[in-house]
Design a protein around this motif. Sequence first.
Motif, PDB file in Angstrom:
ATOM      1  N   ALA A 143     -18.863 -34.274  79.902  1.00 43.75           N
ATOM      2  CA  ALA A 143     -18.069 -33.070  79.611  1.00 43.75           C
ATOM      3  C   ALA A 143     -16.849 -33.019  80.524  1.00 43.75           C
ATOM      4  N   TYR A 144     -15.739 -32.554  79.952  1.00 45.21           N
ATOM      5  CA  TYR A 144     -14.487 -32.395  80.689  1.00 45.21           C
ATOM      6  C   TYR A 144     -13.911 -31.029  80.353  1.00 45.21           C
ATOM      7  N   TRP A 145     -13.668 -30.222  81.386  1.00 46.38           N
ATOM      8  CA  TRP A 145     -13.025 -28.930  81.204  1.00 46.38           C
ATOM      9  C   TRP A 145     -11.622 -29.010  81.779  1.00 46.38           C
ATOM     10  N   ARG A 146     -10.661 -28.563  80.989  1.00 47.86           N
ATOM     11  CA  ARG A 146      -9.278 -28.466  81.441  1.00 47.86           C
ATOM     12  C   ARG A 146      -8.898 -26.998  81.464  1.00 47.86           C
ATOM     13  N   ILE A 147      -8.450 -26.523  82.604  1.00 56.53           N
ATOM     14  CA  ILE A 147      -8.082 -25.120  82.733  1.00 56.53           C
ATOM     15  C   ILE A 147      -6.575 -25.013  82.878  1.00 56.53           C
ATOM     16  N   GLU A 148      -5.974 -24.311  81.946  1.00 60.12           N
ATOM     17  CA  GLU A 148      -4.528 -24.111  81.928  1.00 60.12           C
ATOM     18  C   GLU A 148      -4.225 -22.763  82.582  1.00 60.12           C
ATOM     19  N   LEU A 149      -3.849 -22.800  83.852  1.00 59.26           N
ATOM     20  CA  LEU A 149      -3.601 -21.565  84.590  1.00 59.26           C
ATOM     21  C   LEU A 149      -2.436 -20.780  84.006  1.00 59.26           C
ATOM     22  N   SER A 150      -1.449 -21.463  83.452  1.00 61.69           N
ATOM     23  CA  SER A 150      -0.261 -20.788  82.915  1.00 61.69           C
ATOM     24  C   SER A 150      -0.523 -20.084  81.590  1.00 61.69           C
ATOM     25  N   GLU A 151      -1.714 -20.264  81.033  1.00 61.69           N
ATOM     26  CA  GLU A 151      -2.051 -19.655  79.737  1.00 61.69           C
ATOM     27  C   GLU A 151      -3.018 -18.494  79.882  1.00 61.69           C
ATOM     28  N   GLY A 152      -3.021 -17.847  81.000  1.00 61.94           N
ATOM     29  CA  GLY A 152      -3.809 -16.622  81.114  1.00 61.94           C
ATOM     30  C   GLY A 152      -4.916 -16.514  82.128  1.00 61.94           C
ATOM     31  N   PRO A 153      -5.694 -17.477  82.516  1.00 55.57           N
ATOM     32  CA  PRO A 153      -5.751 -18.882  82.089  1.00 55.57           C
ATOM     33  C   PRO A 153      -6.603 -19.092  80.842  1.00 55.57           C
ATOM     34  N   SER A 154      -6.494 -20.280  80.256  1.00 58.03           N
ATOM     35  CA  SER A 154      -7.360 -20.659  79.140  1.00 58.03           C
ATOM     36  C   SER A 154      -8.224 -21.839  79.569  1.00 58.03           C
ATOM     37  N   LEU A 155      -9.363 -21.957  78.910  1.00 59.85           N
ATOM     38  CA  LEU A 155     -10.329 -23.012  79.201  1.00 59.85           C
ATOM     39  C   LEU A 155     -10.456 -23.911  77.969  1.00 59.85           C
ATOM     40  N   HIS A 156     -10.280 -25.213  78.159  1.00 62.41           N
ATOM     41  CA  HIS A 156     -10.388 -26.192  77.084  1.00 62.41           C
ATOM     42  C   HIS A 156     -11.602 -27.071  77.388  1.00 62.41           C
ATOM     43  N   VAL A 157     -12.603 -27.009  76.530  1.00 64.18           N
ATOM     44  CA  VAL A 157     -13.873 -27.709  76.751  1.00 64.18           C
ATOM     45  C   VAL A 157     -13.940 -28.935  75.855  1.00 64.18           C
ATOM     46  N   HIS A 158     -14.076 -30.103  76.486  1.00 64.69           N
ATOM     47  CA  HIS A 158     -14.195 -31.375  75.766  1.00 64.69           C
ATOM     48  C   HIS A 158     -15.603 -31.915  75.974  1.00 64.69           C
ATOM     49  N   GLU A 159     -16.274 -32.287  74.883  1.00 67.69           N
ATOM     50  CA  GLU A 159     -17.601 -32.888  74.977  1.00 67.69           C
ATOM     51  C   GLU A 159     -17.550 -34.295  74.400  1.00 67.69           C
ATOM     52  N   LEU A 160     -18.234 -35.213  75.055  1.00 70.98           N
ATOM     53  CA  LEU A 160     -18.194 -36.617  74.674  1.00 70.98           C
ATOM     54  C   LEU A 160     -18.936 -36.856  73.363  1.00 70.98           C
ATOM     55  N   GLY A 162     -19.536 -40.389  71.428  1.00 74.96           N
ATOM     56  CA  GLY A 162     -19.262 -41.822  71.448  1.00 74.96           C
ATOM     57  C   GLY A 162     -18.418 -42.170  72.663  1.00 74.96           C
ATOM     58  N   GLU A 163     -17.255 -42.767  72.412  1.00 71.85           N
ATOM     59  CA  GLU A 163     -16.376 -43.181  73.511  1.00 71.85           C
ATOM     60  C   GLU A 163     -15.195 -42.248  73.705  1.00 71.85           C
ATOM     61  N   GLU A 164     -15.138 -41.152  72.949  1.00 74.24           N
ATOM     62  CA  GLU A 164     -14.022 -40.210  73.060  1.00 74.24           C
ATOM     63  C   GLU A 164     -14.560 -38.785  73.093  1.00 74.24           C
ATOM     64  N   TYR A 165     -13.720 -37.886  73.601  1.00 75.50           N
ATOM     65  CA  TYR A 165     -14.078 -36.476  73.557  1.00 75.50           C
ATOM     66  C   TYR A 165     -13.733 -35.896  72.199  1.00 75.50           C
ATOM     67  N   LYS A 166     -14.600 -34.998  71.730  1.00 76.18           N
ATOM     68  CA  LYS A 166     -14.301 -34.254  70.514  1.00 76.18           C
ATOM     69  C   LYS A 166     -13.086 -33.370  70.781  1.00 76.18           C
ATOM     70  N   PRO A 167     -12.404 -32.889  69.741  1.00 72.34           N
ATOM     71  CA  PRO A 167     -11.290 -31.958  69.971  1.00 72.34           C
ATOM     72  C   PRO A 167     -11.763 -30.779  70.823  1.00 72.34           C
ATOM     73  N   ALA A 168     -10.868 -30.313  71.664  1.00 73.79           N
ATOM     74  CA  ALA A 168     -11.222 -29.270  72.625  1.00 73.79           C
ATOM     75  C   ALA A 168     -11.592 -27.964  71.943  1.00 73.79           C
ATOM     76  N   GLU A 169     -12.594 -27.313  72.503  1.00 75.32           N
ATOM     77  CA  GLU A 169     -12.946 -25.945  72.134  1.00 75.32           C
ATOM     78  C   GLU A 169     -12.198 -25.052  73.123  1.00 75.32           C
ATOM     79  N   ARG A 170     -11.307 -24.208  72.623  1.00 76.35           N
ATOM     80  CA  ARG A 170     -10.428 -23.412  73.492  1.00 76.35           C
ATOM     81  C   ARG A 170     -10.953 -21.992  73.648  1.00 76.35           C
ATOM     82  N   HIS A 171     -10.942 -21.516  74.892  1.00 76.55           N
ATOM     83  CA  HIS A 171     -11.376 -20.156  75.201  1.00 76.55           C
ATOM     84  C   HIS A 171     -10.238 -19.453  75.934  1.00 76.55           C
ATOM     85  N   GLU A 172      -9.792 -18.342  75.361  1.00 74.25           N
ATOM     86  CA  GLU A 172      -8.652 -17.601  75.908  1.00 74.25           C
ATOM     87  C   GLU A 172      -9.094 -16.610  76.975  1.00 74.25           C
TER      88      GLU A 172
END
Length: 197
Positions: A143-160, A162-172
């Motif tokens: 799992a990879y979480w990307r937090i965009e502080l400039s967006e409120g912040p928003s949380l983008h959750v990536h889950e593996l 296979g060999e790639e992460y699925k499209p991010a699930e975004r939480h505002e």
Amino acid sequence: MTVTATKEPATRRTVLQGAPPFTVDDLLTFPDDGNRYELFDGSLLVSPPPTPMHQYAILRLVRILEDAAPPELEPLPTVNLRVGPCDFFIPDLVVVPAETTERTELMFTPDDILLAVEMVSPSTQARDRHLKRAAYAAAGIPAYWRIELSEGPSLHVHELAGEEYKPAERHEAGEVATLFAPFEVEFDPAVLLRPRS
């Protein structure tokens, strides 16, 4: 190779020994000058020290994860992650099995990491959004979480998948995110920048 510690002109410069492509062993000889040195395929990635707001948000997230984590899992900020001889990263936060903290002296391996988190800052946007997402997926980090502080912040959750992460699930900001990996936790991303009460 000469690197400056900040974006603004500086009078003090750090001279690094060696030449690219660098290895993790080369990195261990670099001076402790306040910069964050990482490697991707032998290329040097340099970041200035994190801003106070960046550190503030990391501390908030560590507390949230510590409160929710089972005893066998440990959230840790700013760890060394050796992916290979020429690949080395310093995630802003990770979750690892508690037993690995006892046996790890200097560097974790991708097999130790259940979750990697990056707080996006102006100097690391492309790196966190693209390069690290691809590198962490290739390393098999679940799992990879990307937090965009400039967006409120928003949380983008990536889950593996296979060999790639699925499209991010975004939480505002303003919405409670309910997450299940690596353990169940609920929080509103807005609390990461909210003053302590």
